[in-house]
Write a protein that holds these residues in place. Sequence first.
Motif, mmCIF file in Angstrom:
data_model
loop_
_atom_site.group_PDB
_atom_site.id
_atom_site.type_symbol
_atom_site.label_atom_id
_atom_site.label_comp_id
_atom_site.label_asym_id
_atom_site.label_seq_id
_atom_site.Cartn_x
_atom_site.Cartn_y
_atom_site.Cartn_z
ATOM 1 N N ASN A 365 0.830 -1.221 0.000
ATOM 2 C CA ASN A 365 0.000 0.000 0.000
ATOM 3 C C ASN A 365 0.860 1.265 0.000
ATOM 4 O O ASN A 365 0.544 2.242 -0.683
ATOM 5 C CB ASN A 365 -0.936 0.005 1.211
ATOM 6 C CG ASN A 365 -2.145 -0.884 1.007
ATOM 7 O OD1 ASN A 365 -2.661 -1.009 -0.107
ATOM 8 N ND2 ASN A 365 -2.610 -1.519 2.068
ATOM 9 N N ILE A 366 1.933 1.234 0.770
ATOM 10 C CA ILE A 366 2.863 2.380 0.803
ATOM 11 C C ILE A 366 3.474 2.594 -0.579
ATOM 12 O O ILE A 366 3.588 3.732 -1.061
ATOM 13 C CB ILE A 366 3.955 2.157 1.871
ATOM 14 C CG1 ILE A 366 3.350 2.244 3.279
ATOM 15 C CG2 ILE A 366 5.093 3.172 1.721
ATOM 16 C CD1 ILE A 366 4.263 1.740 4.383
ATOM 17 N N TRP A 367 3.859 1.504 -1.235
ATOM 18 C CA TRP A 367 4.434 1.600 -2.595
ATOM 19 C C TRP A 367 3.422 2.175 -3.576
ATOM 20 O O TRP A 367 3.752 3.054 -4.383
ATOM 21 C CB TRP A 367 4.889 0.210 -3.031
ATOM 22 C CG TRP A 367 5.242 0.139 -4.486
ATOM 23 C CD1 TRP A 367 6.283 0.744 -5.109
ATOM 24 C CD2 TRP A 367 4.524 -0.568 -5.494
ATOM 25 N NE1 TRP A 367 6.280 0.463 -6.450
ATOM 26 C CE2 TRP A 367 5.204 -0.346 -6.717
ATOM 27 C CE3 TRP A 367 3.390 -1.376 -5.498
ATOM 28 C CZ2 TRP A 367 4.780 -0.899 -7.923
ATOM 29 C CZ3 TRP A 367 2.971 -1.935 -6.695
ATOM 30 C CH2 TRP A 367 3.644 -1.690 -7.886
ATOM 31 N N LYS A 368 2.160 1.677 -3.508
ATOM 32 C CA LYS A 368 1.125 2.152 -4.436
ATOM 33 C C LYS A 368 0.838 3.642 -4.242
ATOM 34 O O LYS A 368 0.778 4.409 -5.209
ATOM 35 C CB LYS A 368 -0.165 1.348 -4.231
ATOM 36 C CG LYS A 368 -0.135 -0.032 -4.862
ATOM 37 C CD LYS A 368 -1.516 -0.647 -4.822
ATOM 38 C CE LYS A 368 -1.563 -1.888 -5.685
ATOM 39 N NZ LYS A 368 -2.920 -2.449 -5.803
ATOM 40 N N VAL A 369 0.656 4.049 -2.986
ATOM 41 C CA VAL A 369 0.336 5.461 -2.706
ATOM 42 C C VAL A 369 1.512 6.357 -3.056
ATOM 43 O O VAL A 369 1.343 7.433 -3.657
ATOM 44 C CB VAL A 369 -0.067 5.638 -1.216
ATOM 45 C CG1 VAL A 369 -0.225 7.110 -0.873
ATOM 46 C CG2 VAL A 369 -1.360 4.894 -0.932
ATOM 47 N N GLY A 370 2.724 5.940 -2.678
ATOM 48 C CA GLY A 370 3.914 6.733 -2.984
ATOM 49 C C GLY A 370 4.154 6.880 -4.471
ATOM 50 O O GLY A 370 4.446 7.974 -4.960
ATOM 51 N N ALA A 371 3.991 5.771 -5.218
ATOM 52 C CA ALA A 371 4.197 5.813 -6.669
ATOM 53 C C ALA A 371 3.126 6.639 -7.364
ATOM 54 O O ALA A 371 3.416 7.415 -8.277
ATOM 55 C CB ALA A 371 4.204 4.387 -7.220
ATOM 56 N N SER A 372 1.863 6.517 -6.913
ATOM 57 C CA SER A 372 0.778 7.285 -7.539
ATOM 58 C C SER A 372 0.939 8.778 -7.245
ATOM 59 O O SER A 372 0.605 9.624 -8.075
ATOM 60 C CB SER A 372 -0.576 6.788 -7.045
ATOM 61 O OG SER A 372 -0.720 6.992 -5.659
ATOM 62 N N THR A 373 1.452 9.110 -6.044
ATOM 63 C CA THR A 373 1.695 10.514 -5.707
ATOM 64 C C THR A 373 2.786 11.109 -6.588
ATOM 65 O O THR A 373 2.690 12.253 -7.053
ATOM 66 C CB THR A 373 2.098 10.648 -4.229
ATOM 67 O OG1 THR A 373 1.085 10.072 -3.416
ATOM 68 C CG2 THR A 373 2.294 12.115 -3.831
ATOM 69 N N PHE A 374 3.816 10.303 -6.860
ATOM 70 C CA PHE A 374 4.956 10.802 -7.621
ATOM 71 C C PHE A 374 4.705 10.778 -9.134
ATOM 72 O O PHE A 374 4.998 11.726 -9.856
ATOM 73 C CB PHE A 374 6.201 10.001 -7.280
ATOM 74 C CG PHE A 374 7.451 10.545 -7.881
ATOM 75 C CD1 PHE A 374 8.025 11.717 -7.406
ATOM 76 C CD2 PHE A 374 8.073 9.888 -8.947
ATOM 77 C CE1 PHE A 374 9.178 12.236 -7.967
ATOM 78 C CE2 PHE A 374 9.221 10.389 -9.508
ATOM 79 C CZ PHE A 374 9.782 11.555 -9.014
ATOM 80 N N PHE A 375 4.181 9.653 -9.631
ATOM 81 C CA PHE A 375 4.006 9.475 -11.083
ATOM 82 C C PHE A 375 2.597 9.808 -11.572
ATOM 83 O O PHE A 375 2.377 10.009 -12.761
ATOM 84 C CB PHE A 375 4.318 8.018 -11.484
ATOM 85 C CG PHE A 375 5.750 7.634 -11.273
ATOM 86 C CD1 PHE A 375 6.763 8.233 -12.015
ATOM 87 C CD2 PHE A 375 6.088 6.672 -10.355
ATOM 88 C CE1 PHE A 375 8.087 7.867 -11.825
ATOM 89 C CE2 PHE A 375 7.414 6.306 -10.171
ATOM 90 C CZ PHE A 375 8.415 6.908 -10.904
#
Length: 378
Positions: A365-375
């Motif tokens: 979940n951290i990876w998904k939220v972090g990646a969606s915030t950045f990309f």
Amino acid sequence: MKYKSNNNIVYSCKYHVVFCPKYRRKVLNNGVDERLKELINNICQELHVDLIEMEVMPDHVHLFLEVDPQFGIHKVVKRIKGISSRILREEFSWLKSRLPTLWTNSYFVSTVGKAPIRKYKSFTLKQAGWKLLKGNIIKINKQKYKYFKSRDIEGIVKTITIKRDTLGDIYLYFVCETNENKVLARTGKSVGYDFGLKQFLTASDNEDIKAPLFFKQNANDIKKANRILSRKKKTSNHRRLAKIALARLHKKISNQRKDFHFKLANKICSEYALICIEDLNIKGMQKRWGRKISDYGFSEFIKILEYKAREIGSIVQKIDRYYPSSQICHVCGTKNPETKNLAVREWICAKCKTSHDRDRNAAINIWKVGASTFFGEI
């Protein structure tokens, strides 16, 4: 030493002050000296300043004062000179004919007493007071010291800080102004990490990282060193040596932890272009779980990770600390409030029936939220 206090600070600030009549004329006699002493006493009482000692000579005045540092010695001297000049020139009219003003604008002031050199843990010098010489030698206040250079000094040195640790070892810290080339963000793999109590980092791609608990590994040695220290007589040389032995153990643990953090940060930043982590409330975690959180050194690791990422070109993306990463199913997005209980390590999603490991699910979940915030949304 006796200390005083006001509403904000505890202090002991004593000053030696010297000031002179204009042109150093010998006019402080024929009754002027006695009247000046009365005026200085009255002014000091009015300002709540301790007048410890006073000497009035024909051409200068010595004062030994203790002053509240929040009020300041400058204000005290200005008040004494201003009031005494006006009153003395009114009462002794012959002073007007001999001098345009009674006192010079300048005065001498110095602090009284000093702290032993070992009381100083650190001090900072700016552009003056030191000079770098050849052969790893630094000159500080006319004294030369040889030092071990751990790395080359680059750029223009702005300040130098000298620090002493608990072992008595001295370190030089140079703050330099450099022209650095901006490192552009690179492309590559991304990962999400969940900090945990069972293991140091749980990764979204199953590349988990366990951290050795260095304090726990050395706990028996620390207990033994503490027992030895407690048996020594206070102020004795044996107690001082036992104290140094204990400090050396703590320094060893700190160095082991720092070495692990730097090697791990370098490995992660070399492998991943985007690293997603939680913005953790470390102080809150320390209050709840205490020594284990301190042993992991989460906050120190994050600082090192961010430093290494800037150096290599990776991005550290923090997600909001209040995002419920452990409660949301990473497959369908269903929220399970039961996982607020930390005892729940595994759970099955009520909607999609996916079985979750608590920490692994949080990392994804951290990876998904972090990646969606950045990309943007993925």
